[in-house]
Design an enzyme around this catalytic site. Structure first.
Site, PDB file in Angstrom:
ATOM      1  N   SER A   1       2.469   2.073  -9.227  1.00 59.02           N
ATOM      2  CA  SER A   1       1.188   1.778 -10.102  1.00 59.02           C
ATOM      3  C   SER A   1       0.872   2.850 -10.704  1.00 59.02           C
ATOM      4  O   SER A   1       0.711   2.971 -12.232  1.00 59.02           O
ATOM      5  CB  SER A   1       0.373   0.774  -9.707  1.00 59.02           C
ATOM      6  OG  SER A   1       0.712  -0.500  -9.264  1.00 59.02           O
TER       7      SER A   1
ATOM      8  N   LEU B   1       7.652 -26.609   6.192  1.00 58.78           N
ATOM      9  CA  LEU B   1       7.459 -27.832   5.037  1.00 58.78           C
ATOM     10  C   LEU B   1       6.134 -28.110   4.876  1.00 58.78           C
ATOM     11  O   LEU B   1       5.950 -28.050   3.523  1.00 58.78           O
ATOM     12  CB  LEU B   1       8.081 -29.137   5.557  1.00 58.78           C
ATOM     13  CG  LEU B   1       8.241 -30.119   4.708  1.00 58.78           C
ATOM     14  CD1 LEU B   1       9.069 -29.789   3.066  1.00 58.78           C
ATOM     15  CD2 LEU B   1       8.798 -31.496   5.117  1.00 58.78           C
TER      16      LEU B   1
ATOM     17  N   TYR C   1      11.615  -6.025  -5.484  1.00 63.89           N
ATOM     18  CA  TYR C   1      12.479  -5.003  -6.272  1.00 63.89           C
ATOM     19  C   TYR C   1      12.750  -3.889  -5.268  1.00 63.89           C
ATOM     20  O   TYR C   1      12.117  -3.621  -4.072  1.00 63.89           O
ATOM     21  CB  TYR C   1      11.873  -4.421  -7.459  1.00 63.89           C
ATOM     22  CG  TYR C   1      10.635  -3.655  -7.297  1.00 63.89           C
ATOM     23  CD1 TYR C   1       9.400  -4.044  -7.184  1.00 63.89           C
ATOM     24  CD2 TYR C   1      10.873  -2.032  -6.965  1.00 63.89           C
ATOM     25  CE1 TYR C   1       8.286  -3.377  -6.819  1.00 63.89           C
ATOM     26  CE2 TYR C   1       9.761  -1.296  -6.696  1.00 63.89           C
ATOM     27  CZ  TYR C   1       8.306  -1.799  -6.615  1.00 63.89           C
ATOM     28  OH  TYR C   1       7.189  -1.107  -6.332  1.00 63.89           O
TER      29      TYR C   1
ATOM     30  N   SER D   1       3.450   3.288  -3.855  1.00 64.94           N
ATOM     31  CA  SER D   1       3.049   2.567  -4.996  1.00 64.94           C
ATOM     32  C   SER D   1       3.290   3.094  -6.409  1.00 64.94           C
ATOM     33  O   SER D   1       3.370   4.503  -6.599  1.00 64.94           O
ATOM     34  CB  SER D   1       1.649   2.170  -5.207  1.00 64.94           C
ATOM     35  OG  SER D   1       1.331   1.492  -6.240  1.00 64.94           O
TER      36      SER D   1
ATOM     37  N   MET E   1      11.285 -11.730  -6.740  1.00 70.12           N
ATOM     38  CA  MET E   1       9.806 -11.237  -6.805  1.00 70.12           C
ATOM     39  C   MET E   1       9.938  -9.839  -6.216  1.00 70.12           C
ATOM     40  O   MET E   1       9.019  -8.879  -6.481  1.00 70.12           O
ATOM     41  CB  MET E   1       8.892 -12.029  -6.631  1.00 70.12           C
ATOM     42  CG  MET E   1       8.671 -13.216  -7.583  1.00 70.12           C
ATOM     43  SD  MET E   1       7.595 -14.530  -7.194  1.00 70.12           S
ATOM     44  CE  MET E   1       6.103 -13.799  -6.730  1.00 70.12           C
TER      45      MET E   1
ATOM     46  N   ASN F   1      -5.682  -9.543  -8.073  1.00 67.00           N
ATOM     47  CA  ASN F   1      -4.972  -8.384  -7.999  1.00 67.00           C
ATOM     48  C   ASN F   1      -5.593  -7.293  -8.988  1.00 67.00           C
ATOM     49  O   ASN F   1      -5.090  -6.109  -9.064  1.00 67.00           O
ATOM     50  CB  ASN F   1      -3.541  -8.526  -8.425  1.00 67.00           C
ATOM     51  CG  ASN F   1      -3.082  -8.598  -9.780  1.00 67.00           C
ATOM     52  OD1 ASN F   1      -4.013  -9.056 -10.561  1.00 67.00           O
ATOM     53  ND2 ASN F   1      -2.139  -8.190 -10.392  1.00 67.00           N
TER      54      ASN F   1
ATOM     55  N   GLY G   1      12.260  -8.021  -9.337  1.00 63.31           N
ATOM     56  CA  GLY G   1      10.908  -7.952  -9.814  1.00 63.31           C
ATOM     57  C   GLY G   1      10.111  -6.760 -10.428  1.00 63.31           C
ATOM     58  O   GLY G   1       9.044  -6.846 -10.701  1.00 63.31           O
TER      59      GLY G   1
ATOM     60  N   LYS H   1      -5.473  -8.626  -1.259  1.00 65.28           N
ATOM     61  CA  LYS H   1      -5.791  -9.530  -2.310  1.00 65.28           C
ATOM     62  C   LYS H   1      -6.783 -10.700  -2.104  1.00 65.28           C
ATOM     63  O   LYS H   1      -7.433 -11.100  -3.055  1.00 65.28           O
ATOM     64  CB  LYS H   1      -4.530 -10.036  -2.882  1.00 65.28           C
ATOM     65  CG  LYS H   1      -3.456  -9.165  -3.505  1.00 65.28           C
ATOM     66  CD  LYS H   1      -2.227  -9.762  -4.172  1.00 65.28           C
ATOM     67  CE  LYS H   1      -1.333  -8.544  -4.898  1.00 65.28           C
ATOM     68  NZ  LYS H   1      -0.025  -9.141  -5.468  1.00 65.28           N
TER      69      LYS H   1
ATOM     70  N   THR I   1      -3.251  -4.546  -3.968  1.00 59.83           N
ATOM     71  CA  THR I   1      -1.940  -4.963  -3.345  1.00 59.83           C
ATOM     72  C   THR I   1      -2.364  -5.142  -1.959  1.00 59.83           C
ATOM     73  O   THR I   1      -3.426  -5.210  -1.344  1.00 59.83           O
ATOM     74  CB  THR I   1      -1.023  -4.002  -3.745  1.00 59.83           C
ATOM     75  OG1 THR I   1       0.248  -4.545  -3.339  1.00 59.83           O
ATOM     76  CG2 THR I   1      -1.220  -2.499  -3.284  1.00 59.83           C
TER      77      THR I   1
END
Ligand code: ATR
Length: 328
Positions: free
Chosen positions: A18, A163, A233, A16, A231, A95, A255, A74, A70
Site C-alpha cells: 500500500s 456449509l 496475489y 504491505s 482474490m 478497510n 488479486g 478490519k 488490513t
C-alpha cells in the site's frame, strides 16, 4: 505547508504494497502527502484492539488524515468508526478510515468496489447475466458480495467447506439477492455439490492459497469462456490460478488489480481525485516480480509454467499458451 499523513494498519504489515501504491498515486496527481505502515500489536497492559483504538484516536488528532486497515483489524476498525457507510455495514468490515467535515471518524469498505472495477473496467469482463461461483464464506467474501450481486449475475453460488457459514452468508444477503438476482436466491452449497455445474466466473475468496493449498474442486468447473479470479496475489501464479488454467479456464487473474483498485477508491475518498491505476498496477507488478525468489525450486506444470516446467521470467509480462493467457 503541513504534509497530510496516511498509513496502512495491520499485523504483519512490513510486506504491505500500500505505501508504494499510494506514493505512486500521490506522485501522479502531485499530492503532497506521506503514506506509512503502522504495526499495531498488543502491549503488556493493553489488547491489540485497545492499542488500535488509542493510537488511531491520537493520530487523527495530529495530522493523519486517513488509514487503510488490513488483517486482522478490519472488524476492529468497523467498531471504531463513528459513522459506517452502507457498503461497510454490508461488508461488516472497514478497510478505509477518514474524518468527515464534522470531524467524525468514517469507516468505509472499498474492497468489493476494487474487485468489481478490476474485472469489469480493466478486463472488460461482463458479470451481468453470467453465472458466478464464489469459493469461501469468510470476511473476504462478505466484503465483495454486495457489488457483485448489484451487477445481477444470472446466478450466484457460494461454496464453502462449512456449509453453515455459506448458508448464513446467503441469509444475510437475501434481500439483495431478491433484488438483483433473476434466481432471487444466493445459493449456498458444499464442494461435493459442485459436480456437473459450470460457471462463467469463479472467484477464489478462500484463504487456501495462503497455505499453498486448494479447495476440493471438481475436474470441470468452467464454461467455455469461463474465467478464474483469485482474490490473493503473489509474484507468481497462485495455486488456484494454476489449477484453473489446467482445467480449461479461458483466463486466470490474481488479486493484485483488486488491491490497486481498492487503494484508488480509498485515495478518491481522501483526496477527491482518481489516479490512473493501469500504470500503478504495472509498477507494483514489476516490484513484486523483482523482489520474488528465483524459481529454481518451484515446480510449475508445463501447461502454465512455460519452458521445462519453469517460467521464463522475461516472458511473464505477457505469456500465452494455447490461447489461454495469464496476466503477469
Ligand atoms: P478471510 O477474512 O480471509 O476471508 P476467514 O474469515 O478466516 O478469512 O475465511 C477463510 C475462508 O477460507 C473460509 O471460507 C474457509 O472455509 P471454512 O469456513 O470452511 O473454514 C476458507 N478456507 C481456508 N482454507 C481452505 C482450504 N484449504 N480449502 C477450502 N477452503 C478453505
Amino acid at each position: 505547508m503541513v504534509t497530510d499523513r496516511y498509513a496502512v494498519v495491520g499485523n504483519p504489515i512490513a510486506h504491505s504494497k500500500s505505501p508504494f501504491i499510494h506514493q505512486q498515486f500521490a506522485q501522479q496527481l502531485q499530492q503532497n502527502l506521506s503514506y506509512e505502515t503502522l504495526l499495531i500489536e498488543q502491549s503488556v497492559n493493553e489488547t491489540a484492539e485497545q492499542v488500535f483504538k488509542r493510537v488511531l484516536t491520537s493520530l487523527f488528532k495530529q495530522n493523519f488524515k486517513g488509514f487503510n486497515i488490513t488483517v486482522p483489524y478490519k472488524q476492529v476498525a468497523f467498531e471504531f468508526a463513528q459513522i459506517k457507510t452502507p457498503r461497510a455495514q454490508l461488508a461488516g468490515a472497514v478497510n478505509t478510515l477518514y474524518l468527515n467535515e464534522q470531524q467524525q471518524i468514517v469507516g468505509d469498505n472499498t474492497d468489493g468496489c476494487g474487485l468489481v472495477r478490476d474485472l469489469t473496467e480493466r478486463y472488460q469482463r461482463r458479470i451481468t447475466g453470467r453465472s458466478v461461483l464464489i469459493l469461501g464464506a469468510g470476511g473476504a467474501v462478505r466484503g465483495v458480495l454486495e457489488p457483485l450481486l448489484a451487477l445481477s449475475p444470472s446466478r450466484c453460488v457460494i461454496v464453502n467447506r462449512s456449509l453453515l457459514k455459506a448458508q448464513e452468508l446467503a441469509q444475510q444477503f437475501d434481500v439483495l439477492a431478491q433484488q438483483y438476482l433473476p434466481t432471487k436466491q444466493l445459493e449456498a452449497i458444499e464442494y461435493s455439490q459442485l459436480n456437473g455445474q459450470l460457471f462463467d466466473l469463479v472467484i477464489n475468496g478462500t484463504s487456501a492459497s495462503l497455505q499453498g493449498s486448494l479447495p476440493p474442486l471438481p475436474e470441470q468447473l468452467f464454461t467455455p469462456n469461463g474465467w478464474a479470479y483469485d482474490m490473493m496475489y503473489s509474484a507468481y501464479p497462485t495455486p488456484f490460478m494454476q489449477w484453473a488454467l489446467l482445467h480449461e479456464a479461458a483466463r486466470a487473474l490474481d488479486g493484485l488489480g483488486m488491491l490497486v483498485e481498492q487503494a484508488a477508491e480509498a485515495f478518491y475518498l481522501w483526496r477527491g481525485m482518481r489516479p490512473n491505476t493501469d500504470v500503478v498496477l504495472e509498477a507494483v507488478r514489476a516490484l513484486l516480480r523483482n523482489n520474488a525468489p528465483v524459481l529454481e525450486n518451484i515446480e510449475f506444470p508445463p501447461e502454465i509454467g512455460g519452458y521445462q516446467g519453469r517460467p521464463e521470467p522475461t516472458r511473464f509480462g505477457d505469456w500465452e499458451h494455447k490461447g489461454r493467457c495469464i496476466d503477469y
